[in-house]
Design a protein around this motif. Structure first.
Motif, PDB file in Angstrom:
ATOM      1  N   ASP B  78       0.820  -1.199   0.000  1.00 61.54           N
ATOM      2  CA  ASP B  78       0.000   0.000   0.000  1.00 61.54           C
ATOM      3  C   ASP B  78       0.866   1.266   0.000  1.00 61.54           C
ATOM      4  O   ASP B  78       0.529   2.264  -0.624  1.00 61.54           O
ATOM      5  CB  ASP B  78      -0.887  -0.027   1.245  1.00 61.54           C
ATOM      6  N   GLU B  79       2.007   1.204   0.700  1.00 62.98           N
ATOM      7  CA  GLU B  79       2.892   2.376   0.776  1.00 62.98           C
ATOM      8  C   GLU B  79       3.757   2.514  -0.474  1.00 62.98           C
ATOM      9  O   GLU B  79       4.268   3.597  -0.757  1.00 62.98           O
ATOM     10  CB  GLU B  79       3.794   2.282   2.018  1.00 62.98           C
ATOM     11  N   ILE B  80       3.971   1.406  -1.204  1.00 64.20           N
ATOM     12  CA  ILE B  80       4.797   1.458  -2.412  1.00 64.20           C
ATOM     13  C   ILE B  80       3.943   1.727  -3.648  1.00 64.20           C
ATOM     14  O   ILE B  80       4.140   2.712  -4.355  1.00 64.20           O
ATOM     15  CB  ILE B  80       5.565   0.124  -2.614  1.00 64.20           C
ATOM     16  N   TRP B  81       2.975   0.838  -3.903  1.00 60.18           N
ATOM     17  CA  TRP B  81       2.195   0.929  -5.148  1.00 60.18           C
ATOM     18  C   TRP B  81       0.897   1.705  -4.940  1.00 60.18           C
ATOM     19  O   TRP B  81       0.323   2.211  -5.903  1.00 60.18           O
ATOM     20  CB  TRP B  81       1.893  -0.468  -5.701  1.00 60.18           C
ATOM     21  N   GLY B  82       0.428   1.770  -3.714  1.00 57.15           N
ATOM     22  CA  GLY B  82      -0.764   2.564  -3.396  1.00 57.15           C
ATOM     23  C   GLY B  82      -2.013   2.088  -4.110  1.00 57.15           C
ATOM     24  O   GLY B  82      -2.155   0.919  -4.461  1.00 57.15           O
ATOM     25  N   LYS B  83      -2.933   3.025  -4.306  1.00 61.16           N
ATOM     26  CA  LYS B  83      -4.172   2.707  -5.011  1.00 61.16           C
ATOM     27  C   LYS B  83      -3.880   2.507  -6.495  1.00 61.16           C
ATOM     28  O   LYS B  83      -2.931   3.078  -7.021  1.00 61.16           O
ATOM     29  CB  LYS B  83      -5.168   3.860  -4.824  1.00 61.16           C
ATOM     30  N   ARG B  84      -4.723   1.712  -7.151  1.00 62.38           N
ATOM     31  CA  ARG B  84      -4.434   1.384  -8.549  1.00 62.38           C
ATOM     32  C   ARG B  84      -5.555   1.786  -9.503  1.00 62.38           C
ATOM     33  O   ARG B  84      -6.728   1.582  -9.225  1.00 62.38           O
ATOM     34  CB  ARG B  84      -4.230  -0.128  -8.687  1.00 62.38           C
ATOM     35  N   ILE B  85      -5.150   2.338 -10.632  1.00 66.23           N
ATOM     36  CA  ILE B  85      -6.022   2.517 -11.788  1.00 66.23           C
ATOM     37  C   ILE B  85      -5.682   1.387 -12.753  1.00 66.23           C
ATOM     38  O   ILE B  85      -4.503   1.153 -13.036  1.00 66.23           O
ATOM     39  CB  ILE B  85      -5.724   3.859 -12.496  1.00 66.23           C
ATOM     40  N   ILE B  86      -6.680   0.703 -13.278  1.00 66.16           N
ATOM     41  CA  ILE B  86      -6.436  -0.336 -14.287  1.00 66.16           C
ATOM     42  C   ILE B  86      -7.046   0.143 -15.607  1.00 66.16           C
ATOM     43  O   ILE B  86      -8.208   0.582 -15.633  1.00 66.16           O
ATOM     44  CB  ILE B  86      -7.090  -1.682 -13.892  1.00 66.16           C
ATOM     45  N   ILE B  87      -6.286   0.064 -16.674  1.00 68.81           N
ATOM     46  CA  ILE B  87      -6.774   0.483 -17.991  1.00 68.81           C
ATOM     47  C   ILE B  87      -6.667  -0.707 -18.941  1.00 68.81           C
ATOM     48  O   ILE B  87      -5.590  -1.278 -19.110  1.00 68.81           O
ATOM     49  CB  ILE B  87      -5.957   1.673 -18.534  1.00 68.81           C
ATOM     50  N   ILE B  88      -7.799  -1.084 -19.544  1.00 69.50           N
ATOM     51  CA  ILE B  88      -7.827  -2.257 -20.429  1.00 69.50           C
ATOM     52  C   ILE B  88      -8.486  -1.878 -21.753  1.00 69.50           C
ATOM     53  O   ILE B  88      -9.493  -1.162 -21.767  1.00 69.50           O
ATOM     54  CB  ILE B  88      -8.629  -3.419 -19.774  1.00 69.50           C
ATOM     55  N   GLY B  89      -7.930  -2.342 -22.858  1.00 71.62           N
ATOM     56  CA  GLY B  89      -8.566  -2.127 -24.159  1.00 71.62           C
ATOM     57  C   GLY B  89      -7.568  -2.069 -25.301  1.00 71.62           C
ATOM     58  O   GLY B  89      -6.473  -2.642 -25.215  1.00 71.62           O
ATOM     59  N   THR B  90      -7.943  -1.377 -26.345  1.00 71.17           N
ATOM     60  CA  THR B  90      -7.118  -1.280 -27.545  1.00 71.17           C
ATOM     61  C   THR B  90      -5.855  -0.448 -27.270  1.00 71.17           C
ATOM     62  O   THR B  90      -5.936   0.608 -26.648  1.00 71.17           O
ATOM     63  CB  THR B  90      -7.924  -0.587 -28.662  1.00 71.17           C
ATOM     64  N   GLY B  91      -4.712  -0.920 -27.784  1.00 76.33           N
ATOM     65  CA  GLY B  91      -3.421  -0.301 -27.510  1.00 76.33           C
ATOM     66  C   GLY B  91      -3.386   1.214 -27.628  1.00 76.33           C
ATOM     67  O   GLY B  91      -3.001   1.904 -26.683  1.00 76.33           O
ATOM     68  N   ILE B  92      -3.804   1.739 -28.759  1.00 74.62           N
ATOM     69  CA  ILE B  92      -3.687   3.183 -28.969  1.00 74.62           C
ATOM     70  C   ILE B  92      -4.540   3.961 -27.979  1.00 74.62           C
ATOM     71  O   ILE B  92      -4.118   5.011 -27.467  1.00 74.62           O
ATOM     72  CB  ILE B  92      -4.036   3.569 -30.442  1.00 74.62           C
ATOM     73  N   GLN B  93      -5.730   3.429 -27.668  1.00 78.92           N
ATOM     74  CA  GLN B  93      -6.593   4.152 -26.734  1.00 78.92           C
ATOM     75  C   GLN B  93      -6.109   4.004 -25.291  1.00 78.92           C
ATOM     76  O   GLN B  93      -6.133   4.965 -24.514  1.00 78.92           O
ATOM     77  CB  GLN B  93      -8.041   3.700 -26.917  1.00 78.92           C
ATOM     78  N   VAL B  94      -5.636   2.806 -24.955  1.00 79.12           N
ATOM     79  CA  VAL B  94      -5.048   2.612 -23.623  1.00 79.12           C
ATOM     80  C   VAL B  94      -3.870   3.573 -23.424  1.00 79.12           C
ATOM     81  O   VAL B  94      -3.722   4.188 -22.372  1.00 79.12           O
ATOM     82  CB  VAL B  94      -4.589   1.148 -23.428  1.00 79.12           C
ATOM     83  N   SER B  95      -3.057   3.732 -24.491  1.00 80.76           N
ATOM     84  CA  SER B  95      -1.857   4.573 -24.348  1.00 80.76           C
ATOM     85  C   SER B  95      -2.204   6.055 -24.188  1.00 80.76           C
ATOM     86  O   SER B  95      -1.425   6.817 -23.624  1.00 80.76           O
ATOM     87  CB  SER B  95      -0.892   4.354 -25.515  1.00 80.76           C
ATOM     88  N   GLN B  96      -3.369   6.470 -24.662  1.00 86.06           N
ATOM     89  CA  GLN B  96      -3.797   7.858 -24.459  1.00 86.06           C
ATOM     90  C   GLN B  96      -4.416   8.054 -23.078  1.00 86.06           C
ATOM     91  O   GLN B  96      -4.190   9.060 -22.416  1.00 86.06           O
ATOM     92  CB  GLN B  96      -4.798   8.276 -25.554  1.00 86.06           C
ATOM     93  N   VAL B  97      -5.209   7.067 -22.628  1.00 89.50           N
ATOM     94  CA  VAL B  97      -5.781   7.150 -21.276  1.00 89.50           C
ATOM     95  C   VAL B  97      -4.656   7.159 -20.243  1.00 89.50           C
ATOM     96  O   VAL B  97      -4.670   7.936 -19.281  1.00 89.50           O
ATOM     97  CB  VAL B  97      -6.744   5.970 -21.005  1.00 89.50           C
ATOM     98  N   VAL B  98      -3.647   6.310 -20.473  1.00 84.23           N
ATOM     99  CA  VAL B  98      -2.557   6.185 -19.507  1.00 84.23           C
ATOM    100  C   VAL B  98      -1.729   7.477 -19.447  1.00 84.23           C
ATOM    101  O   VAL B  98      -1.208   7.839 -18.387  1.00 84.23           O
ATOM    102  CB  VAL B  98      -1.681   4.951 -19.843  1.00 84.23           C
ATOM    103  N   LEU B  99      -1.635   8.171 -20.568  1.00 88.17           N
ATOM    104  CA  LEU B  99      -0.933   9.464 -20.576  1.00 88.17           C
ATOM    105  C   LEU B  99      -1.587  10.433 -19.591  1.00 88.17           C
ATOM    106  O   LEU B  99      -0.914  11.084 -18.780  1.00 88.17           O
ATOM    107  CB  LEU B  99      -0.970  10.046 -22.000  1.00 88.17           C
ATOM    108  N   GLY B 100      -2.921  10.504 -19.639  1.00 87.68           N
ATOM    109  CA  GLY B 100      -3.645  11.361 -18.695  1.00 87.68           C
ATOM    110  C   GLY B 100      -3.510  10.874 -17.269  1.00 87.68           C
ATOM    111  O   GLY B 100      -3.283  11.661 -16.344  1.00 87.68           O
ATOM    112  N   ALA B 101      -3.601   9.552 -17.075  1.00 90.15           N
ATOM    113  CA  ALA B 101      -3.593   8.989 -15.721  1.00 90.15           C
ATOM    114  C   ALA B 101      -2.221   9.143 -15.061  1.00 90.15           C
ATOM    115  O   ALA B 101      -2.124   9.540 -13.898  1.00 90.15           O
ATOM    116  CB  ALA B 101      -3.998   7.517 -15.763  1.00 90.15           C
ATOM    117  N   ILE B 102      -1.150   8.832 -15.805  1.00 85.81           N
ATOM    118  CA  ILE B 102       0.199   8.934 -15.219  1.00 85.81           C
ATOM    119  C   ILE B 102       0.531  10.394 -14.899  1.00 85.81           C
ATOM    120  O   ILE B 102       1.074  10.713 -13.844  1.00 85.81           O
ATOM    121  CB  ILE B 102       1.263   8.332 -16.167  1.00 85.81           C
TER     122      ILE B 102
END
Lengths: 216, 216
Positions: B78-102
């Motif tokens: 919990d202190e290292i990785w903390g809460k998690r967002i999981i993103i699943i789907g098509t590569g290009i769309q996942v890579s855009q969602v992850v840009l916002g999330a990170i």
């Protein structure tokens, strides 16, 4: 073949040992187990087993234990999440490495591979050292990418630890600090680093990270 | 306070129950446990415990068990990785969602939060259904983002399951199919979807996903 089940229990003391004891008495090989307390009255026990003769029989026996609320079949984590790339470092650089890694993983996953890409945006020598060490506790990790501009000090001890103890490969961006000297591969372009991280673990790719001895 | 240790053992039958039995006999509360077999001769048991009176004493006792090779202290997941967002789907769309999330998680992690962003590029109704269901087995997940152009069918049953059974919030991109009707929030721009996923679970943000009743 691996079978996976999830058991929902009323978080009772000793229930974990009782359930695991029953499973191992049957001679089934435990491959992976995860137990987590969700609330005061609920805990989840996820179990992966090898050499199970009759999974439906086991499920029905486990349902008979006092405190067990539900037992359901799942696909094993290996078949769902597969091998893992972990990317840790500064947000902007992590987000560029992940772009390369997800796009490359997509191409391999379409062909029957299963690779997931997990990230943690984080800064600071102490925090990074703790996170790199903790990578060793994660299951199914193939490669760690360190994405930042300046990393060294105690982070290199953590790198050596996860390389030697857990067999994790480490890719570093071309940055300032001693991390470069301890990584298996140094890559300047973050998108390329992400692509190569995936290539290094994909069985659908032909890339041996240990054969590269230059900074890219 | 939670203490975490990792035990390296010679993968012996029954060692897991013996070690866990010893820990729970001491009255320490088990919060999270993970056991994984690494090879024929090595397995790792990671344990998080509450209310530990003397962790060094426990470690020295565990070192005395036959088959135990090493016991080391770790920081809790919990202190290292903390809460998690999981993103699943098509590569290009996942890579855009992850840009916002990170990028958004980076801003919160700098202020003392700890949020990690995990992804799986994947296509196909059956595979997506299995992956969404499996999100329920993952610890510390706050929000799942489904990133694609067409999702429906059995995926919606899996969405309902993880929402109801595990309390995971679900964000869907604005796409074709019935997934939109089962998500907690529908967002058209993938970067915005990633940012809002992080905002919905960050204690350093003020955003209640349940108060939004429009497609963004």
């Amino acid at each position: 073949m691996v079978d996976a089940i999830e058991i929902t229990t009323k978080n009772k003391v000793h229930i974990l040992e009782k359930l695991l004891g029953h499973i191992s008495k049957k001679g089934y090989g435990l491959v992976y187990t995860q137990f987590r307390v969700e609330s005061e009255n609920t805990a989840f026990l996820y179990v992966e087993l090898e050499n199970v003769v009759d999974i439906d029989c086991l499920i029905s026996e486990l349902r008979g234990f006092s405190g067990v609320m539900e037992v359901v079949k799942f696909f094993p984590t290996d078949e769902i999440w597969g091998k893992r790339i972990i990317i840790i470092g500064t947000g902007i650089q992590v987000s560029q490495v992940v772009l390369g890694a997800i796009t490359e993983a997509d191409r391999h996953n379409i062909r029957g591979e299963r690779i997931s890409v997990d990230t943690l945006p984080l800064a600071g020598e102490k925090k990074l050292t703790e996170a790199v060490r903790a990578v060793g506790c994660l299951p199914r990790v193939g490669c760690l990418v360190l994405a930042g501009s300046l990393m060294g000090g105690s982070i290199v001890d953590a790198i050596d630890e996860i390389k030697n103890k857990y067999g994790v490969k480490v890719i570093s961006l071309n940055m300032v600090g001693s991390v470069r000297d301890h990584a298996d591969l140094v890559v300047t372009d973050p998108v390329q680093a992400g692509v190569m991280a995936v290539m290094s673990i994909a069985k659908t790719a032909k890339f041996d990270i240990d054969r590269v001895d230059e900074v890219l």
